[in-house]
Design a protein around this motif. Structure first.
Motif, PDB file in Angstrom:
ATOM      1  N   THR A 124       0.847  -1.181   0.000  1.00  0.00           N
ATOM      2  CA  THR A 124       0.000   0.000   0.000  1.00  0.00           C
ATOM      3  C   THR A 124       0.886   1.236   0.000  1.00  0.00           C
ATOM      4  OG1 THR A 124      -1.758  -1.141   1.232  1.00  0.00           O
ATOM      5  CG2 THR A 124      -1.780   1.270   1.250  1.00  0.00           C
ATOM      6  N   VAL A 125       0.716   2.072  -1.005  1.00  0.00           N
ATOM      7  CA  VAL A 125       1.535   3.286  -1.112  1.00  0.00           C
ATOM      8  C   VAL A 125       1.330   4.161   0.121  1.00  0.00           C
ATOM      9  CG1 VAL A 125       1.942   5.396  -2.437  1.00  0.00           C
ATOM     10  CG2 VAL A 125       1.502   3.234  -3.630  1.00  0.00           C
ATOM     11  N   GLY A 126       2.435   4.608   0.715  1.00  0.00           N
ATOM     12  CA  GLY A 126       2.378   5.460   1.898  1.00  0.00           C
ATOM     13  C   GLY A 126       2.443   4.693   3.210  1.00  0.00           C
ATOM     14  N   GLN A 127       2.271   3.373   3.163  1.00  0.00           N
ATOM     15  CA  GLN A 127       2.335   2.549   4.370  1.00  0.00           C
ATOM     16  C   GLN A 127       3.791   2.281   4.744  1.00  0.00           C
ATOM     17  OE1 GLN A 127      -0.049   1.154   6.587  1.00  0.00           O
ATOM     18  NE2 GLN A 127       1.841   0.657   7.669  1.00  0.00           N
ATOM     19  N   THR A 128       4.079   2.297   6.035  1.00  0.00           N
ATOM     20  CA  THR A 128       5.408   1.956   6.525  1.00  0.00           C
ATOM     21  C   THR A 128       5.484   0.456   6.772  1.00  0.00           C
ATOM     22  OG1 THR A 128       5.644   4.123   7.579  1.00  0.00           O
ATOM     23  CG2 THR A 128       7.148   2.395   8.307  1.00  0.00           C
ATOM     24  N   TYR A 129       6.532  -0.174   6.246  1.00  0.00           N
ATOM     25  CA  TYR A 129       6.710  -1.617   6.373  1.00  0.00           C
ATOM     26  C   TYR A 129       8.029  -1.947   7.059  1.00  0.00           C
ATOM     27  CZ  TYR A 129       2.861  -2.244   3.062  1.00  0.00           C
ATOM     28  OH  TYR A 129       1.631  -2.218   2.448  1.00  0.00           O
ATOM     29  N   GLN A 130       8.025  -3.082   7.717  1.00  0.00           N
ATOM     30  CA  GLN A 130       9.237  -3.637   8.325  1.00  0.00           C
ATOM     31  C   GLN A 130       9.472  -5.019   7.732  1.00  0.00           C
ATOM     32  OE1 GLN A 130      10.054  -3.770  12.817  1.00  0.00           O
ATOM     33  NE2 GLN A 130       9.409  -5.860  12.370  1.00  0.00           N
ATOM     34  N   LEU A 131      10.640  -5.201   7.144  1.00  0.00           N
ATOM     35  CA  LEU A 131      11.004  -6.460   6.500  1.00  0.00           C
ATOM     36  C   LEU A 131      12.147  -7.096   7.284  1.00  0.00           C
ATOM     37  CD1 LEU A 131      10.867  -8.435   4.041  1.00  0.00           C
ATOM     38  CD2 LEU A 131      12.560  -6.935   2.935  1.00  0.00           C
ATOM     39  N   GLN A 132      11.936  -8.303   7.790  1.00  0.00           N
ATOM     40  CA  GLN A 132      12.988  -9.032   8.504  1.00  0.00           C
ATOM     41  C   GLN A 132      13.419 -10.222   7.661  1.00  0.00           C
ATOM     42  OE1 GLN A 132      11.965 -10.632  12.391  1.00  0.00           O
ATOM     43  NE2 GLN A 132      14.107 -10.733  13.020  1.00  0.00           N
ATOM     44  N   LEU A 133      14.718 -10.264   7.349  1.00  0.00           N
ATOM     45  CA  LEU A 133      15.277 -11.286   6.462  1.00  0.00           C
ATOM     46  C   LEU A 133      16.129 -12.260   7.255  1.00  0.00           C
ATOM     47  CD1 LEU A 133      16.335  -8.654   3.836  1.00  0.00           C
ATOM     48  CD2 LEU A 133      14.619 -10.404   3.391  1.00  0.00           C
ATOM     49  N   PHE A 134      15.992 -13.556   6.900  1.00  0.00           N
ATOM     50  CA  PHE A 134      16.710 -14.608   7.622  1.00  0.00           C
ATOM     51  C   PHE A 134      17.574 -15.411   6.653  1.00  0.00           C
ATOM     52  CE2 PHE A 134      12.646 -13.847   9.728  1.00  0.00           C
ATOM     53  CZ  PHE A 134      13.043 -13.582  11.034  1.00  0.00           C
ATOM     54  N   SER A 135      18.872 -15.408   6.894  1.00  0.00           N
ATOM     55  CA  SER A 135      19.791 -16.220   6.114  1.00  0.00           C
ATOM     56  C   SER A 135      20.979 -16.569   6.995  1.00  0.00           C
ATOM     57  CB  SER A 135      20.269 -15.471   4.860  1.00  0.00           C
ATOM     58  OG  SER A 135      21.062 -16.312   4.058  1.00  0.00           O
ATOM     59  N   GLY A 136      21.163 -17.844   7.261  1.00  0.00           N
ATOM     60  CA  GLY A 136      22.264 -18.300   8.118  1.00  0.00           C
ATOM     61  C   GLY A 136      22.559 -19.755   7.839  1.00  0.00           C
ATOM     62  N   ARG A 137      23.764 -20.177   8.167  1.00  0.00           N
ATOM     63  CA  ARG A 137      24.182 -21.530   7.828  1.00  0.00           C
ATOM     64  C   ARG A 137      24.732 -22.267   9.040  1.00  0.00           C
ATOM     65  NH1 ARG A 137      25.372 -22.229   2.387  1.00  0.00           N
ATOM     66  NH2 ARG A 137      25.559 -24.422   2.983  1.00  0.00           N
ATOM     67  N   SER A 138      24.452 -23.564   9.104  1.00  0.00           N
ATOM     68  CA  SER A 138      25.135 -24.451  10.047  1.00  0.00           C
ATOM     69  C   SER A 138      26.329 -25.112   9.381  1.00  0.00           C
ATOM     70  CB  SER A 138      24.173 -25.543  10.537  1.00  0.00           C
ATOM     71  OG  SER A 138      23.124 -24.989  11.281  1.00  0.00           O
ATOM     72  N   HIS A 139      26.346 -25.072   8.038  1.00  0.00           N
ATOM     73  CA  HIS A 139      27.396 -25.698   7.264  1.00  0.00           C
ATOM     74  C   HIS A 139      28.746 -25.035   7.561  1.00  0.00           C
ATOM     75  CE1 HIS A 139      29.321 -28.018   4.341  1.00  0.00           C
ATOM     76  NE2 HIS A 139      28.532 -27.840   3.292  1.00  0.00           N
ATOM     77  N   ALA A 140      29.768 -25.822   7.767  1.00  0.00           N
ATOM     78  CA  ALA A 140      31.104 -25.297   8.060  1.00  0.00           C
ATOM     79  C   ALA A 140      31.809 -24.845   6.781  1.00  0.00           C
ATOM     80  CB  ALA A 140      31.932 -26.360   8.785  1.00  0.00           C
ATOM     81  N   ASN A 141      32.994 -24.253   6.969  1.00  0.00           N
ATOM     82  CA  ASN A 141      33.897 -23.848   5.882  1.00  0.00           C
ATOM     83  C   ASN A 141      33.355 -22.704   5.032  1.00  0.00           C
ATOM     84  OD1 ASN A 141      35.664 -25.994   6.626  1.00  0.00           O
ATOM     85  ND2 ASN A 141      34.404 -27.419   5.428  1.00  0.00           N
ATOM     86  N   LEU A 142      32.499 -21.858   5.615  1.00  0.00           N
ATOM     87  CA  LEU A 142      31.986 -20.709   4.882  1.00  0.00           C
ATOM     88  C   LEU A 142      32.333 -19.398   5.596  1.00  0.00           C
ATOM     89  CD1 LEU A 142      28.432 -22.044   3.950  1.00  0.00           C
ATOM     90  CD2 LEU A 142      30.455 -22.002   2.498  1.00  0.00           C
ATOM     91  N   ASP A 143      33.377 -19.422   6.405  1.00  0.00           N
ATOM     92  CA  ASP A 143      33.698 -18.276   7.250  1.00  0.00           C
ATOM     93  C   ASP A 143      33.979 -17.002   6.460  1.00  0.00           C
ATOM     94  OD1 ASP A 143      33.522 -20.265   9.073  1.00  0.00           O
ATOM     95  OD2 ASP A 143      35.459 -19.910  10.036  1.00  0.00           O
ATOM     96  N   ALA A 144      34.461 -17.127   5.232  1.00  0.00           N
ATOM     97  CA  ALA A 144      34.842 -15.944   4.452  1.00  0.00           C
ATOM     98  C   ALA A 144      33.670 -15.327   3.706  1.00  0.00           C
ATOM     99  CB  ALA A 144      35.950 -16.313   3.462  1.00  0.00           C
ATOM    100  N   ARG A 145      32.520 -15.952   3.730  1.00  0.00           N
ATOM    101  CA  ARG A 145      31.392 -15.458   2.954  1.00  0.00           C
ATOM    102  C   ARG A 145      30.590 -14.430   3.731  1.00  0.00           C
ATOM    103  NH1 ARG A 145      28.141 -20.153  -0.122  1.00  0.00           N
ATOM    104  NH2 ARG A 145      26.737 -18.367  -0.338  1.00  0.00           N
ATOM    105  N   THR A 146      30.145 -13.380   3.023  1.00  0.00           N
ATOM    106  CA  THR A 146      29.281 -12.359   3.620  1.00  0.00           C
ATOM    107  C   THR A 146      28.126 -12.071   2.668  1.00  0.00           C
ATOM    108  OG1 THR A 146      30.560 -10.537   2.670  1.00  0.00           O
ATOM    109  CG2 THR A 146      31.176 -11.282   4.891  1.00  0.00           C
ATOM    110  N   LEU A 147      27.038 -11.565   3.235  1.00  0.00           N
ATOM    111  CA  LEU A 147      25.832 -11.280   2.460  1.00  0.00           C
ATOM    112  C   LEU A 147      25.284  -9.912   2.867  1.00  0.00           C
ATOM    113  CD1 LEU A 147      23.468 -12.153   0.570  1.00  0.00           C
ATOM    114  CD2 LEU A 147      22.444 -13.277   2.557  1.00  0.00           C
ATOM    115  N   SER A 148      24.952  -9.095   1.868  1.00  0.00           N
ATOM    116  CA  SER A 148      24.354  -7.778   2.117  1.00  0.00           C
ATOM    117  C   SER A 148      23.057  -7.659   1.331  1.00  0.00           C
ATOM    118  CB  SER A 148      25.309  -6.654   1.693  1.00  0.00           C
ATOM    119  OG  SER A 148      26.528  -6.723   2.384  1.00  0.00           O
TER     120      SER A 148
END
Length: 232
Positions: A124-148
């Motif tokens: 709805t135009v003019g309405q204020t919204y809050q968006l919560q995004l979920f992305s996370g891993r239990s998988h190992a060996n991904l320490d160098a990865r980042t997400l924006s």
């Protein structure tokens, strides 16, 4: 000639609008609560009015109830057109059984960041919204990865890490300027991921009056007081 150029510019703007590129409200990004650990489902924000709780799971129509005795929040699964891969994470021991199911299943893009002009729709135009995004891993060996996450207007969230068991949500707040909202996903390895998101309608934050506004209001009150005293 001027009118012809003006008409051409208007036509180009209309074309961009139809493609979804002209309407992208500016999003204010913050890091949200953690959604990992045995009580990870308590990291789901509950303020405002729920619009949708969506699980990107590679299937359509499946429903998963989170914390039936508490939140009692139902996520509906979709097969997102914006991502081309599906993955199931190792068992993560996160939250209740429903939330663990949602967080361990996500969609991702292989070798290409995602630009989704109509990621959100029915706004709805003019309405204020809050968006919560979920992305996370239990998988190992991904320490160098980042997400924006971005809005297409140059505003980007703080990068979140994809290291094992680093579950940090990202929250974006915006005032809709069209019925759709563009969203960008930027992974430093060009393989962005997303498990789920929650969209809520929230009340706009009341702006703090500037000193000039306070002075004007005070002057008005003084004038009213003088008028009242002068009345017979």
């Amino acid at each position: 000639m001027f009118h012809r150029h003006t008409a051409a510019a208007c036509l180009a703007a209309a074309t961009l609008s139809l493609a979804g590129g002209a309407h992208a409200a500016a999003i204010t990004w913050t890091l949200g609560p953690s959604f990992g650990g045995p009580l990870g489902h308590q990291g789901i924000l509950t303020n405002g009015t729920l619009v949708e709780a969506t699980h990107l799971a590679g299937v359509a129509g499946q429903q998963t109830v989170i914390d039936p005795g508490g939140l009692n929040l139902t996520f509906t699964s979709i097969d997102s057109p914006h991502f081309d891969q599906f993955f199931i994470d190792p068992p993560n021991n996160i939250g209740d059984a429903g939330w663990a199911h949602v967080v361990s299943r996500f969609e991702w893009s292989l070798g290409l960041d995602v630009d989704a002009p109509g990621f959100l729709s029915g706004l709805t135009v003019g309405q204020t919204y809050q968006l919560q995004l979920f992305s996370g891993r239990s998988h190992a060996n991904l320490d160098a990865r980042t997400l924006s996450f971005g809005d297409g207007e140059g505003h980007w969230s703080t990068p979140i890490g994809m290291a094992a068991n680093s579950f940090v949500s990202v929250v974006g707040t915006f005032v809709a300027d069209a019925s759709t909202q563009r969203l960008l996903f930027d992974d430093n390895t060009n393989s962005p991921t997303l498990s789920a998101y929650v969209l809520r309608e929230v009340a706009p934050v009341s702006p703090v009056p500037e000193p000039g506004s306070w002075a004007l209001a005070l002057a008005g009150l003084v004038a009213m007081s003088v008028c009242v005293r002068r009345r017979p």
